[in-house]
Design a protein around this motif. Structure first.
Motif, short mmCIF file in Angstrom:
data_model
loop_
_atom_site.label_atom_id
_atom_site.label_comp_id
_atom_site.label_asym_id
_atom_site.label_seq_id
_atom_site.Cartn_x
_atom_site.Cartn_y
_atom_site.Cartn_z
N GLU A 58 4.61 5.05 4.09
CA GLU A 58 4.19 6.46 3.73
C GLU A 58 4.91 7.04 2.63
OE1 GLU A 58 3.66 7.53 8.51
OE2 GLU A 58 5.59 8.06 7.51
N ASN A 59 6.11 6.79 2.44
CA ASN A 59 6.74 7.14 1.16
C ASN A 59 6.15 6.51 -0.06
OD1 ASN A 59 8.75 8.55 2.33
ND2 ASN A 59 10.18 7.23 2.70
N ASP A 60 5.70 5.25 -0.19
CA ASP A 60 5.37 4.71 -1.15
C ASP A 60 3.97 5.52 -1.46
OD1 ASP A 60 6.39 1.29 -0.53
OD2 ASP A 60 7.34 2.99 -1.34
N TYR A 61 3.08 5.63 -0.53
CA TYR A 61 1.73 6.14 -0.64
C TYR A 61 1.84 7.53 -1.17
CZ TYR A 61 -2.82 7.72 0.71
OH TYR A 61 -4.20 8.23 0.38
N ASN A 62 2.87 8.47 -0.79
CA ASN A 62 2.57 9.83 -1.04
C ASN A 62 3.34 9.79 -2.46
OD1 ASN A 62 1.92 11.87 0.91
ND2 ASN A 62 2.87 10.09 2.18
N ALA A 74 0.04 0.24 0.34
CA ALA A 74 0.65 1.07 1.34
C ALA A 74 -0.14 1.71 2.17
CB ALA A 74 1.23 2.22 0.51
N GLU A 75 -1.46 1.99 1.93
CA GLU A 75 -2.57 2.42 2.69
C GLU A 75 -2.90 1.41 3.87
OE1 GLU A 75 -5.67 3.96 0.39
OE2 GLU A 75 -7.00 3.53 2.15
N VAL A 76 -3.12 0.20 3.39
CA VAL A 76 -3.49 -0.83 4.12
C VAL A 76 -2.44 -1.05 5.07
CG1 VAL A 76 -4.17 -3.18 4.32
CG2 VAL A 76 -4.98 -1.96 2.51
N GLN A 77 -1.11 -1.14 4.79
CA GLN A 77 -0.09 -1.43 5.77
C GLN A 77 -0.05 -0.19 6.64
OE1 GLN A 77 3.57 -2.92 4.24
NE2 GLN A 77 4.66 -1.95 5.20
N ILE A 78 -0.17 1.15 6.19
CA ILE A 78 -0.24 2.15 7.21
C ILE A 78 -1.53 2.04 8.04
CG2 ILE A 78 -0.62 4.64 7.48
CD1 ILE A 78 0.60 4.92 4.79
N GLU A 79 -2.63 1.81 7.52
CA GLU A 79 -3.81 1.67 8.53
C GLU A 79 -3.57 0.34 9.39
OE1 GLU A 79 -7.32 1.02 6.15
OE2 GLU A 79 -8.70 1.24 8.23
#
Length: 633
Positions: free
Chosen positions: A322-326, A385-390
């Motif tokens: 989340e931190n990386d994505y934002n 990062a998005e794929v990791q979150i998803e």
């Protein structure tokens, strides 16, 4: 050139073939350049032979002018007066000599305005092609690295399964608390590895799709743009060549008309009248000798004097992602907006190709290339990062709480894995150090990822980083109103210990761009100028960078944690060589951002001499840029 034609959409994965095609088109420019140089030689030879012929007959005319005009023994000195026939012949020779100069000018125009421009065009487009090649290689390396991480995750998972099986066998043979505890630990570790493996599979698949359906077409379209820019520039030069030759014809026609008008004034009686006038017998005593001004030069008689468990582990991964994505969302959105604007401009120019300017089209291409490379890199990192979150949010059972509000990343075990490295790189990309060595990474705001996925299960995410600053190796991150400190792991870029500490954008042609994470190697050390010459392994470029922006293995300024003192902009580079200047003989108007305009008589300080390309890099009136070498002396 058509806005509806796209190599990236039509041919797909064909970088090698398209690159070779564009390369062949650029090499063809050299053949065309050689043609105009040979044509220039022919015009030069004709000009010189015609000039010699004119000079020869000027000399003959000088020796026969007086006898033809007034006879061998005139009673009145004719001075500069000549018979009308001699005047007409003089005009014909004069205009012939001027025609020889016109052909010499055509030779010079072919050499300077066509051949040299073709040489410069080849150099400029070839440099752009090399940059696109570097961009393509960078994307391939990123894809291959993600594939490699997938293979490693599979290997780690297989090893964890084997270890789990051995622990299960020991527990079966000897069922005691110790073996049971070991079995539980190995099972947890195996589950973690499996989760990591599944994440890597998703990342690799999404990255593969992005690479083949977005990145590769992007590169192919850039190659297409280079080829089409070549055609636009070449058309301009061909039209220019035709124009200068038409101008020659116009000038020659005017000169012949001038000569014809003088010939028409050559009346037979005029020759007779001048002979009579200068042979009348009216003798006088010879006068004293006096100074007679030359009709060519002097006009007076003065002397001349010049001058820790699976969910917990996943929650930690989720918090990090989340931190990386934002940290990347705003950056990629801004870059995407700029790319969209440039794409619109390119589309409009391609739609109206009959009136498109080659320079404007090429400048748009350069601007696009300067943005698309970092955008693609940032978007790839954001996608991971998005794929990791998803992957975590959509694959963990509903009964588990994936809230990350209570995650304190500063207390998690630091790993040297890719996300730690990526986060460190992300926080440093495009940062420009101030005099104190700190940089601002943005302002606060709601997390953009909150509505990213359309699922019934959502975790409440905290606020975006309010104030992120680099101070030593510590990074302050604010999550859900709680300020925590994350210490990023310092890792070396390569085995040599060389490292990029801060991003730097080149200011001169002999400098290069660097970004934290680039692999660099030393070419020449700083000799006290504040600049070091390096090779950037990521871009393939070699050039100068500020010494304080990098660390090399034996730099005395490096500290124990690998970071030297806060960088400062180095002093201007100075050479111990004597300053060389050139004087502009012809005016030249800059055709690109890397060139500069000059006027006749301008004194230009040479910064870097001609390397054989026909261009010199210099400074005039505070402006720096390239100018044609042949326009100066």
């Amino acid at each position: 050139m058509s806005a509806n034609l796209s190599i990236g959409n039509e041919i797909k994965d064909s970088f090698k073939e398209t690159h070779k095609w564009v390369q062949n088109n650029l090499k063809w420019l050299k053949d065309i350049e050689q043609f105009y140089r040979e044509r220039a030689k022919l015009e030069k030879e004709y000009s010189e032979r015609l000039a010699r012929l004119s000079a020869e007959y000027f000399n003959k005319k000088s020796s026969t002018s007086v006898p033809i005009s007034v006879g061998d023994t005139p009673t009145t000195t004719p001075g500069s007066v000549e018979a009308a026939g001699v005047v007409a012949w003089n005009e014909i020779l004069t205009q012939t000599d001027m025609i020889s100069r016109d052909h010499n000018q055509l030779s010079s125009d072919f050499e300077n305005h066509i051949a040299n421009q073709l040489s410069g065009l080849f150099t400029k487009l070839d440099m752009t092609l090399s940059k696109i090649t570097g961009f393509n290689n960078d994307m391939v390396n990123k894809k291959d690295n993600i594939y490699h991480e997938l293979e490693k995750a599979k290997k780690d998972y297989d090893e964890a399964c084997s270890t789990m099986e051995m622990a299960r066998n020991r527990h079966t043979k000897a069922s005691n608390d110790r073996n049971k505890k070991k079995l539980n630990e190995k099972e947890v570790e195996m589950n973690k590895c499996k989760n990591e493996y599944l994440i890597k599979i998703n990342q690799a698949n999404r990255t593969k799709d992005k690479y083949y359906f977005q990145d590769v077409p992007e590169v192919l379209d850039l190659l297409q743009d280079v080829s089409e820019a070549k055609t636009l520039f070449l058309n301009d030069l061909w039209l220019k060549a035709a124009s200068v030759e038409k101008d020659l014809g116009t000038r020659v026609s005017k000169r012949l008309q001038t000569a014809d008008s003088v010939v028409m004034q050559n009346k037979p009686s005029l020759n007779t009248a001048i002979f009579i006038k200068h042979n009348l017998q009216n003798w006088k005593e010879p006068q004293d000798f006096t100074y007679k001004p030359s009709p060519v030069w002097h006009d007076d008689e003065k002397f001349a004097v010049p001058s820790p468990l699976e969910v917990e582990d996943l929650r930690i991964k989720l918090a990090k992602a989340e931190n990386d994505y934002n940290s990347l969302q705003d950056k990629t959105q801004n870059e995407l907006s700029r790319l969209s604007t440039l794409n619109k401009i390119k589309h409009e120019m391609k739609t109206n190709e009959d009136n498109v300017s080659a320079t404007k089209f090429y400048d748009t291409l350069k601007d696009y290339l300067n943005i698309v490379s970092p955008f693609t890199s940032h978007e790839t990192l954001k996608l991971q990062a998005e794929v990791q979150i998803e992957s975590i949010q959509n694959n963990v059972p509903e009964e588990y709480d994936l809230s990350t509000d209570d995650i304190d990343l500063s207390k998690t075990k630091k790993k040297s894995g890719i996300f730690s490295k990526l986060k460190h790189n992300i926080l440093n990309v495009d940062s420009r150090p101030t005099s104190s060595g700190s940089t601002d990474s943005g302002s606060g705001g709601p997390l953009h990822i909150t509505s990213l996925f359309n699922t019934s299960r959502r975790t409440r995410l905290g606020a975006a980083p309010n104030d992120t600053r680099e101070d030593g190796d510590n990074t302050s991150v604010q999550t859900s109103g709680t300020s925590v400190t994350t210490k990023t792991t310092q890792t070396s870029n390569d085995d040599s210990g060389n490292k990029v500490l801060y991003a730097y954008v080149k200011q001169d042609d002999d400098e290069i761009d660097i970004t934290p994470g680039d692999k660099i190697s030393l070419v020449a050390r700083d000799t006290g100028s504040g600049w070091t010459k390096i090779n950037n392994g990521n871009t393939g470029e070699t050039g100068l960078v500020p010494t304080t922006y990098i660390r090399v293995s034996s730099a005395a300024s490096a500290t124990a944690n690998g970071k030297g003192p806060a960088p400062v902009v180095p002093p201007p580079r100075r050479s111990t060589l004597p300053v060389r200047t050139m004087e502009a003989v012809y005016a030249y108007e800059a055709q690109g951002d890397d060139e500069m305009s000059i006027d006749v008589g301008d004194e230009i300080t040479v910064i870097r001499g001609d390397d054989g390309s026909g261009w010199t890099y210099g400074e005039c009136d505070g402006l720096k840029g390239l100018f044609p070498t042949s326009y100066c002396r």
